[in-house]
Motif scaffolding. Structure first.
Motif, PDB file in Angstrom:
ATOM      1  N   MET B   1       0.847  -1.199   0.000  1.00 12.67           N
ATOM      2  CA  MET B   1       0.000   0.000   0.000  1.00 12.67           C
ATOM      3  C   MET B   1       0.879   1.244   0.000  1.00 12.67           C
ATOM      4  SD  MET B   1      -3.335  -0.585   2.372  1.00 12.67           S
ATOM      5  CE  MET B   1      -2.525  -0.628   3.972  1.00 12.67           C
ATOM      6  N   THR B   2       0.364   2.307  -0.580  1.00 13.90           N
ATOM      7  CA  THR B   2       1.054   3.588  -0.555  1.00 13.90           C
ATOM      8  C   THR B   2       0.219   4.560   0.256  1.00 13.90           C
ATOM      9  OG1 THR B   2       1.915   3.131  -2.753  1.00 13.90           O
ATOM     10  CG2 THR B   2       2.091   5.375  -1.964  1.00 13.90           C
ATOM     11  N   PHE B   3       0.802   5.068   1.310  1.00 13.35           N
ATOM     12  CA  PHE B   3       0.085   5.969   2.213  1.00 13.35           C
ATOM     13  C   PHE B   3       0.336   7.419   1.833  1.00 13.35           C
ATOM     14  CE2 PHE B   3      -1.194   3.349   5.960  1.00 13.35           C
ATOM     15  CZ  PHE B   3      -0.763   2.125   5.485  1.00 13.35           C
ATOM     16  N   ARG B   4      -0.636   8.256   2.132  1.00 14.19           N
ATOM     17  CA  ARG B   4      -0.436   9.693   1.975  1.00 14.19           C
ATOM     18  C   ARG B   4      -0.022  10.283   3.312  1.00 14.19           C
ATOM     19  NH1 ARG B   4      -3.706  14.552   2.343  1.00 14.19           N
ATOM     20  NH2 ARG B   4      -2.583  16.122   1.129  1.00 14.19           N
ATOM     21  N   LEU B   5       0.995  11.140   3.271  1.00 16.98           N
ATOM     22  CA  LEU B   5       1.371  11.884   4.469  1.00 16.98           C
ATOM     23  C   LEU B   5       0.388  13.032   4.613  1.00 16.98           C
ATOM     24  CD1 LEU B   5       3.650  12.522   6.690  1.00 16.98           C
ATOM     25  CD2 LEU B   5       4.450  14.205   5.030  1.00 16.98           C
ATOM     26  N   ASN B   6      -0.376  13.055   5.694  1.00 18.13           N
ATOM     27  CA  ASN B   6      -1.290  14.173   5.903  1.00 18.13           C
ATOM     28  C   ASN B   6      -0.524  15.365   6.444  1.00 18.13           C
ATOM     29  OD1 ASN B   6      -3.203  15.839   7.759  1.00 18.13           O
ATOM     30  ND2 ASN B   6      -4.519  14.862   6.232  1.00 18.13           N
ATOM     31  N   HIS B   7       0.266  15.153   7.502  1.00 16.16           N
ATOM     32  CA  HIS B   7       1.109  16.232   8.025  1.00 16.16           C
ATOM     33  C   HIS B   7       2.269  15.702   8.824  1.00 16.16           C
ATOM     34  CE1 HIS B   7      -1.913  15.727  11.334  1.00 16.16           C
ATOM     35  NE2 HIS B   7      -0.840  15.884  12.113  1.00 16.16           N
ATOM     36  N   LEU B   8       3.212  16.594   9.001  1.00 17.95           N
ATOM     37  CA  LEU B   8       4.427  16.359   9.752  1.00 17.95           C
ATOM     38  C   LEU B   8       4.427  17.449  10.810  1.00 17.95           C
ATOM     39  CD1 LEU B   8       7.244  15.055   9.806  1.00 17.95           C
ATOM     40  CD2 LEU B   8       7.926  16.678   8.058  1.00 17.95           C
ATOM     41  N   ALA B   9       4.364  17.054  12.086  1.00 15.96           N
ATOM     42  CA  ALA B   9       4.203  18.043  13.153  1.00 15.96           C
ATOM     43  C   ALA B   9       5.526  18.346  13.845  1.00 15.96           C
ATOM     44  CB  ALA B   9       3.189  17.539  14.175  1.00 15.96           C
ATOM     45  N   ILE B  10       5.787  19.630  14.010  1.00 14.68           N
ATOM     46  CA  ILE B  10       7.012  20.105  14.654  1.00 14.68           C
ATOM     47  C   ILE B  10       6.599  20.957  15.851  1.00 14.68           C
ATOM     48  CG2 ILE B  10       9.033  21.600  14.347  1.00 14.68           C
ATOM     49  CD1 ILE B  10       8.882  20.850  11.318  1.00 14.68           C
ATOM     50  N   VAL B  11       7.101  20.612  17.027  1.00 16.75           N
ATOM     51  CA  VAL B  11       6.776  21.388  18.222  1.00 16.75           C
ATOM     52  C   VAL B  11       7.789  22.519  18.364  1.00 16.75           C
ATOM     53  CG1 VAL B  11       6.773  21.316  20.744  1.00 16.75           C
ATOM     54  CG2 VAL B  11       5.590  19.554  19.464  1.00 16.75           C
ATOM     55  N   VAL B  12       7.286  23.721  18.581  1.00 17.31           N
ATOM     56  CA  VAL B  12       8.153  24.898  18.759  1.00 17.31           C
ATOM     57  C   VAL B  12       7.666  25.687  19.973  1.00 17.31           C
ATOM     58  CG1 VAL B  12       8.659  25.063  16.284  1.00 17.31           C
ATOM     59  CG2 VAL B  12       6.762  26.383  17.229  1.00 17.31           C
ATOM     60  N   GLU B  13       8.558  26.510  20.494  1.00 17.89           N
ATOM     61  CA  GLU B  13       8.145  27.319  21.651  1.00 17.89           C
ATOM     62  C   GLU B  13       7.296  28.502  21.226  1.00 17.89           C
ATOM     63  OE1 GLU B  13      11.146  28.303  24.474  1.00 17.89           O
ATOM     64  OE2 GLU B  13      12.055  26.320  24.321  1.00 17.89           O
ATOM     65  N   ASP B  14       7.632  29.038  20.049  1.00 18.90           N
ATOM     66  CA  ASP B  14       7.021  30.296  19.645  1.00 18.90           C
ATOM     67  C   ASP B  14       6.818  30.288  18.129  1.00 18.90           C
ATOM     68  OD1 ASP B  14       6.682  33.335  20.548  1.00 18.90           O
ATOM     69  OD2 ASP B  14       7.789  33.318  18.665  1.00 18.90           O
ATOM     70  N   ILE B  15       5.577  30.426  17.696  1.00 21.50           N
ATOM     71  CA  ILE B  15       5.278  30.342  16.256  1.00 21.50           C
ATOM     72  C   ILE B  15       5.957  31.468  15.461  1.00 21.50           C
ATOM     73  CG2 ILE B  15       3.436  30.438  14.525  1.00 21.50           C
ATOM     74  CD1 ILE B  15       2.838  27.940  15.868  1.00 21.50           C
ATOM     75  N   PRO B  16       5.843  32.749  15.866  1.00 22.87           N
ATOM     76  CA  PRO B  16       6.479  33.797  15.055  1.00 22.87           C
ATOM     77  C   PRO B  16       7.994  33.581  14.890  1.00 22.87           C
ATOM     78  CG  PRO B  16       4.900  34.774  16.582  1.00 22.87           C
ATOM     79  CD  PRO B  16       5.014  33.332  16.949  1.00 22.87           C
ATOM     80  N   GLN B  17       8.676  33.151  15.961  1.00 22.33           N
ATOM     81  CA  GLN B  17      10.116  32.867  15.853  1.00 22.33           C
ATOM     82  C   GLN B  17      10.369  31.747  14.847  1.00 22.33           C
ATOM     83  OE1 GLN B  17      11.851  31.755  19.599  1.00 22.33           O
ATOM     84  NE2 GLN B  17      11.808  33.837  20.418  1.00 22.33           N
ATOM     85  N   ALA B  18       9.572  30.684  14.919  1.00 25.80           N
ATOM     86  CA  ALA B  18       9.764  29.546  14.020  1.00 25.80           C
ATOM     87  C   ALA B  18       9.472  29.938  12.574  1.00 25.80           C
ATOM     88  CB  ALA B  18       8.888  28.369  14.454  1.00 25.80           C
ATOM     89  N   LEU B  19       8.478  30.818  12.379  1.00 25.45           N
ATOM     90  CA  LEU B  19       8.151  31.268  11.014  1.00 25.45           C
ATOM     91  C   LEU B  19       9.292  32.072  10.408  1.00 25.45           C
ATOM     92  CD1 LEU B  19       4.372  32.240  11.301  1.00 25.45           C
ATOM     93  CD2 LEU B  19       5.359  30.306  10.025  1.00 25.45           C
ATOM     94  N   ALA B  20      10.103  32.712  11.243  1.00 18.74           N
ATOM     95  CA  ALA B  20      11.254  33.457  10.711  1.00 18.74           C
ATOM     96  C   ALA B  20      12.191  32.512   9.968  1.00 18.74           C
ATOM     97  CB  ALA B  20      12.004  34.175  11.841  1.00 18.74           C
ATOM     98  N   PHE B  21      12.258  31.258  10.407  1.00 17.19           N
ATOM     99  CA  PHE B  21      13.042  30.276   9.655  1.00 17.19           C
ATOM    100  C   PHE B  21      12.221  29.652   8.529  1.00 17.19           C
ATOM    101  CE2 PHE B  21      13.978  25.774   8.899  1.00 17.19           C
ATOM    102  CZ  PHE B  21      15.170  25.933   8.207  1.00 17.19           C
TER     103      PHE B  21
END
Lengths: 138, 138
Positions: B1-21
């Motif tokens: 079977m071939t699966f679809r990746l729905n999402h890959l979750a990354i835990v961060v402390e702060d969304i705006p800081q992570a979005l800068a990368f």
């Protein structure tokens, strides 16, 4: 831009043991196995609808992956995204203060140019970039 | 079977800081932000060509994600694959000795039925399964 996920790498101690979960219990397909002498690892490729999961196991106790396993244990190791122009992506990252693990692009056994972003610049995630001129990015 | 990746979750402390990368330096698009009160997190969605990256940050210091961050630090948290029939997938996993975190399917705010596989059965990886009847699996 929309990036393509080339692969998602998972470090494991033993490929056959890991396949008992990923292939036999969960049901993913195994498309190929490969021994990469340079990196002292064995890799099992499990295709997704787009991209793939790579199970990576060390073939000795001294490789980088073996040391990672000893320190961190098995688990998600890195993600690899495709970019159309690697040099341009690396320059853009450097311009914004992102630390790269290799200063110049490297070339793997398949002739693909790649680099790694340091996890401390990517909030704990090891990010690999593959150059893929055909990468669809809209 | 071939699966679809729905999402890959990354835990961060702060969304705006992570979005800068992830957004500003690397160049991924941000499609939406969402606050999920039940899980006490804020999520930023960054679409990939297929599937997406989700940056997850706790909105307090007592949530499960906040505790994870305090213990493990920021980084790759889980992967979510789509299966056409969740109950069948869960039964198949149980029959092969795989430990599930929830015994029965849960339902999220979008009405999607899901479950989590315990990382100790998946060699250190937290695996989420989403039921998607239209998931193309050949």
């Amino acid at each position: 831009m929309t990036f393509r996920l080339n692969h998602l790498a998972i470090v494991v101690e033993d490929i056959p043991q890991a396949l008992a979960f990923w292939r036999d219990a969960l049901g993913l397909s195994l498309s190929k196995m490969e021994r990469v002498a340079d990196e002292e690892v064995e890799i099992a490729f499990l295709p997704l609808q787009d991209g793939k999961i790579e199970l990576i196991a060390p073939i000795n106790t001294t490789s980088g992956v073996a040391k990672y396993l000893a320190k961190r244990g098995a688990g998600l190791h890195h993600i690899c995204l495709e970019v159309p122009d690697l040099a341009a992506a690396m320059q853009r990252l450097r311009d914004r203060g992102v630390e790269l693990i290799n200063d110049a692009p490297k070339v793997n056994a398949e002739g693909i140019r790649y680099c790694f972003v340091h996890p401390k610049s990517a909030f704990g995630v090891l990010v690999e970039l593959y150059e893929s001129p055909s990468a669809a990015q809209v």
